[in-house]
Design an enzyme around this catalytic site. Structure first.
Site, PDB file in Angstrom:
ATOM      1  N   ALA A   1       4.174   3.798   0.954  1.00  0.00           N
ATOM      2  CA  ALA A   1       4.939   4.213   2.139  1.00  0.00           C
ATOM      3  C   ALA A   1       6.031   3.166   2.397  1.00  0.00           C
ATOM      4  CB  ALA A   1       4.038   4.398   3.356  1.00  0.00           C
TER       5      ALA A   1
ATOM      6  N   ARG B   1       3.110   2.458   9.412  1.00  0.00           N
ATOM      7  CA  ARG B   1       2.486   3.215  10.499  1.00  0.00           C
ATOM      8  C   ARG B   1       3.518   3.836  11.442  1.00  0.00           C
ATOM      9  NH1 ARG B   1      -3.022   1.762  10.704  1.00  0.00           N
ATOM     10  NH2 ARG B   1      -3.382   0.030   9.317  1.00  0.00           N
TER      11      ARG B   1
ATOM     12  N   MET C   1       0.854  -1.194   0.000  1.00  0.00           N
ATOM     13  CA  MET C   1       0.000   0.000   0.000  1.00  0.00           C
ATOM     14  C   MET C   1       0.891   1.247   0.000  1.00  0.00           C
ATOM     15  SD  MET C   1      -3.407  -0.947   2.096  1.00  0.00           S
ATOM     16  CE  MET C   1      -2.742  -0.806   3.743  1.00  0.00           C
TER      17      MET C   1
ATOM     18  N   GLU D   1       6.338 -11.515   6.937  1.00  0.00           N
ATOM     19  CA  GLU D   1       5.788 -12.243   8.097  1.00  0.00           C
ATOM     20  C   GLU D   1       5.313 -11.293   9.187  1.00  0.00           C
ATOM     21  OE1 GLU D   1       8.724 -15.012   9.423  1.00  0.00           O
ATOM     22  OE2 GLU D   1       8.091 -16.522   7.946  1.00  0.00           O
ATOM     23  N   LYS D   2       5.624 -10.008   9.063  1.00  0.00           N
ATOM     24  CA  LYS D   2       5.157  -9.063  10.082  1.00  0.00           C
ATOM     25  C   LYS D   2       3.635  -9.086  10.163  1.00  0.00           C
ATOM     26  CE  LYS D   2       4.182  -4.773  11.449  1.00  0.00           C
ATOM     27  NZ  LYS D   2       3.068  -4.114  10.804  1.00  0.00           N
ATOM     28  N   ASP D   3       2.992  -9.191   9.000  1.00  0.00           N
ATOM     29  CA  ASP D   3       1.526  -9.340   8.980  1.00  0.00           C
ATOM     30  C   ASP D   3       1.247 -10.843   8.888  1.00  0.00           C
ATOM     31  OD1 ASP D   3       0.615  -6.501   8.897  1.00  0.00           O
ATOM     32  OD2 ASP D   3       1.910  -6.497   7.151  1.00  0.00           O
TER      33      ASP D   3
ATOM     34  N   GLY E   1      11.441  -2.971   5.068  1.00  0.00           N
ATOM     35  CA  GLY E   1      10.739  -4.269   5.074  1.00  0.00           C
ATOM     36  C   GLY E   1      10.214  -4.584   3.683  1.00  0.00           C
ATOM     37  N   HIS E   2       9.537  -3.606   3.044  1.00  0.00           N
ATOM     38  CA  HIS E   2       9.059  -3.824   1.676  1.00  0.00           C
ATOM     39  C   HIS E   2      10.248  -4.091   0.739  1.00  0.00           C
ATOM     40  CE1 HIS E   2       5.776  -1.013   3.169  1.00  0.00           C
ATOM     41  NE2 HIS E   2       5.092  -2.058   2.782  1.00  0.00           N
TER      42      HIS E   2
HETATM   43  O1  PAF Z   1       0.103  -5.685   3.647  1.00  0.00           O
HETATM   44  C1  PAF Z   1      -0.370  -4.773   2.938  1.00  0.00           C
HETATM   45  O2  PAF Z   1       0.277  -3.764   2.680  1.00  0.00           O
HETATM   46  C2  PAF Z   1      -1.777  -4.915   2.379  1.00  0.00           C
HETATM   47  O3  PAF Z   1      -2.620  -5.544   3.288  1.00  0.00           O
HETATM   48  C3  PAF Z   1      -1.812  -5.627   1.014  1.00  0.00           C
HETATM   49  C4  PAF Z   1      -1.348  -7.054   1.109  1.00  0.00           C
HETATM   50  C5  PAF Z   1      -0.959  -4.865   0.024  1.00  0.00           C
HETATM   51  C6  PAF Z   1      -3.253  -5.646   0.488  1.00  0.00           C
HETATM   52  O4  PAF Z   1      -3.754  -4.359   0.328  1.00  0.00           O
END
Ligand code: PAF
Length: 281
Positions: A35, A190, A33, A151-153, A39-40
């Site tokens: 930002a 966040r 999403m 894995e954070k989510d 990690g990304h």
């Molecule tokens: O983890 C996220 O950033 C979002 O939940 C995702 C997987 C991109 C879906 O909108």
């Protein structure tokens, strides 16, 4: 390096992916999403090491926000994101216009039971339905061979794995380790919203989870270890702990004893900011 091309329309994306596939190239997708943080970028690195072509999607998905203020305040930093991706082997950014994802009259839901219940599912009603529909769409739109998630989510990762299996979507879901700051705080978009004072408090979640994990591994009673961890997070300055639980690492079934691969998961609120974290036990 120059920033990757940004595509906003599905037909343009489809044409590009079709060309790659007809040349026999493998395609990875990293759904985000925006930002973007380290990690990304670790997911992007893993994707680039594994596949010939890498698509990063940036779409702030309204359907997964149960709180309008949360959606409104979610950081949107597309130009900066594109600049960051210039340092990696990313072939394109798919940042679809909203109507390319949810056309007028959109009426379909994807709902995953079991793994999406409890934890964040209990505290963010509709959140995982929103994640499930957008991820399903992004998988079908990109037609990627592999998808990379952090894995954070952790609960989200299990929801996505379940839906791919249940719906026979031909994509492999790859989970990648959480990236942390030096003080243990899990990287999250966040974190940008934390004040300097809150930023000092935030690592308490990871510290408490680590302590609980060590206690459980050392044979401590699980309920006591969880209670101590909860207390530690509140004492550090968090306003509330939404959940702090031990769950089966695969199906996320609640556990009272750690007699199989397990995961400790927590969500806590600091001011208006909700942070989550988890570790393996
Ligand atoms: O983890 C996220 O950033 C979002 O939940 C995702 C997987 C991109 C879906 O909108």
């Amino acid at each position: 390096m120059t920033a990757p091309r940004i595509i906003r329309r599905l037909d343009v994306l489809r044409a590009q992916v079709a060309a790659w596939k007809s040349a026999g190239e493998s395609v990875a997708v990293v759904p985000t999403m925006g930002a973007l943080h380290a990690g990304h970028l670790s997911l992007v690195k893993a994707a680039a090491a594994d596949c010939d072509r890498v698509i990063v999607t940036i779409f702030v998905n309204p359907k997964q926000f149960n709180n309008p203020d949360d959606l409104a305040s979610y950081p949107r930093t597309e130009e900066d994101d594109a600049r960051k991706l210039a340092d990696y082997r990313v072939d394109l950014i798919y940042a679809p216009d909203a109507d390319q994802v949810y056309r007028p009259g959109f009426a379909t839901n994807v709902s995953v039971s079991g793994v999406s219940e409890g934890l964040c599912g209990a505290h963010r009603p509709g959140h995982f339905d929103g994640v499930a529909i957008v991820v399903t769409k992004l998988f079908l739109q990109t037609q990627a061979d592999k998808a990379f998630f952090g894995e954070k989510d952790y609960q989200q990762l299990q929801v996505v794995k379940r839906l791919v299996t249940d719906l026979d979507i031909p994509i492999e879901v790859v989970g990648c380790p959480t990236v942390r700051d030096a003080d243990g705080l899990a990287l999250s978009s966040r974190n940008l919203l934390l004040s300097a004072e809150q930023r000092l408090i935030a690592p308490a979640i990871h510290a408490a989870l680590t302590e609980a994990r060590d206690a459980i591994r050392g044979g401590a009673d699980v309920a006591h270890a969880l209670e101590d961890a909860r207390r530690r997070i509140l004492d550090a300055g968090f306003d509330s702990v939404e959940y702090l639980e031990l769950r089966d690492a695969g199906d996320l079934h609640p556990l009272e004893v750690a007699d199989r691969p397990a995961r400790l998961l927590a969500a806590a609120v600091l001011g208006k900011i909700r942070l989550i974290d988890n570790i393996a036990v």
